[in-house]
Design a protein around this motif. Structure first.
Motif, short mmCIF file in Angstrom:
data_model
loop_
_atom_site.label_atom_id
_atom_site.label_comp_id
_atom_site.label_asym_id
_atom_site.label_seq_id
_atom_site.Cartn_x
_atom_site.Cartn_y
_atom_site.Cartn_z
N UNK A 27 0.83 -1.20 0.00
CA UNK A 27 0.00 0.00 0.00
C UNK A 27 0.87 1.26 0.00
N UNK A 28 0.46 2.28 -0.73
CA UNK A 28 1.30 3.48 -0.86
C UNK A 28 1.53 4.24 0.45
N UNK A 29 0.65 4.09 1.42
CA UNK A 29 0.83 4.81 2.69
C UNK A 29 1.55 3.97 3.75
N UNK A 30 2.03 2.80 3.37
CA UNK A 30 2.78 1.88 4.23
C UNK A 30 1.96 1.35 5.42
N UNK A 31 0.66 1.50 5.40
CA UNK A 31 -0.18 1.01 6.49
C UNK A 31 -0.16 -0.52 6.56
N UNK A 32 0.24 -1.16 5.48
CA UNK A 32 0.32 -2.61 5.48
C UNK A 32 1.41 -3.11 6.42
N UNK A 33 2.42 -2.30 6.70
CA UNK A 33 3.48 -2.73 7.62
C UNK A 33 2.94 -2.91 9.03
N UNK A 34 2.10 -2.00 9.48
CA UNK A 34 1.47 -2.13 10.80
C UNK A 34 0.52 -3.32 10.81
N UNK A 35 -0.18 -3.53 9.71
CA UNK A 35 -1.09 -4.68 9.59
C UNK A 35 -0.32 -5.99 9.74
N UNK A 36 0.79 -6.10 9.01
CA UNK A 36 1.60 -7.32 9.09
C UNK A 36 2.21 -7.50 10.47
N UNK A 37 2.59 -6.44 11.10
CA UNK A 37 3.19 -6.51 12.44
C UNK A 37 2.19 -7.05 13.46
N UNK A 38 0.91 -6.74 13.29
CA UNK A 38 -0.14 -7.25 14.18
C UNK A 38 -0.15 -8.78 14.20
N UNK A 39 0.20 -9.37 13.08
CA UNK A 39 0.20 -10.82 12.96
C UNK A 39 1.56 -11.44 13.22
N UNK A 40 2.51 -10.63 13.68
CA UNK A 40 3.83 -11.13 14.00
C UNK A 40 4.67 -11.49 12.78
N UNK A 41 4.37 -10.87 11.66
CA UNK A 41 5.10 -11.15 10.42
C UNK A 41 6.37 -10.32 10.39
N UNK A 42 7.38 -10.82 9.69
CA UNK A 42 8.66 -10.12 9.56
C UNK A 42 8.80 -9.53 8.17
#
Length: 42
Positions: A27-42
């Motif tokens: 996603x262009x606003x990088x909100x996907x990084x927080x989304x992935x972090x919620x699931x413990x993804x690296x």
């Protein structure tokens, strides 16, 4: 943008590690990084 969000949701369930090239994420606003972090993804 909806297709990218759908892909992200499916990929978060299937994969544990995400590697991004050239400073871009799903996603262009990088909100996907927080989304992935919620699931413990690296």
């Amino acid at each position: 943008m909806q297709k990218r969000r759908e892909f992200l949701a499916g990929a978060a369930k299937e994969y544990d590690i995400f590697h991004f090239h050239f400073g871009n994420t799903f996603l262009p606003d990088y909100s996907d990084l927080a989304y992935l972090k919620q699931f413990g993804k690296n």
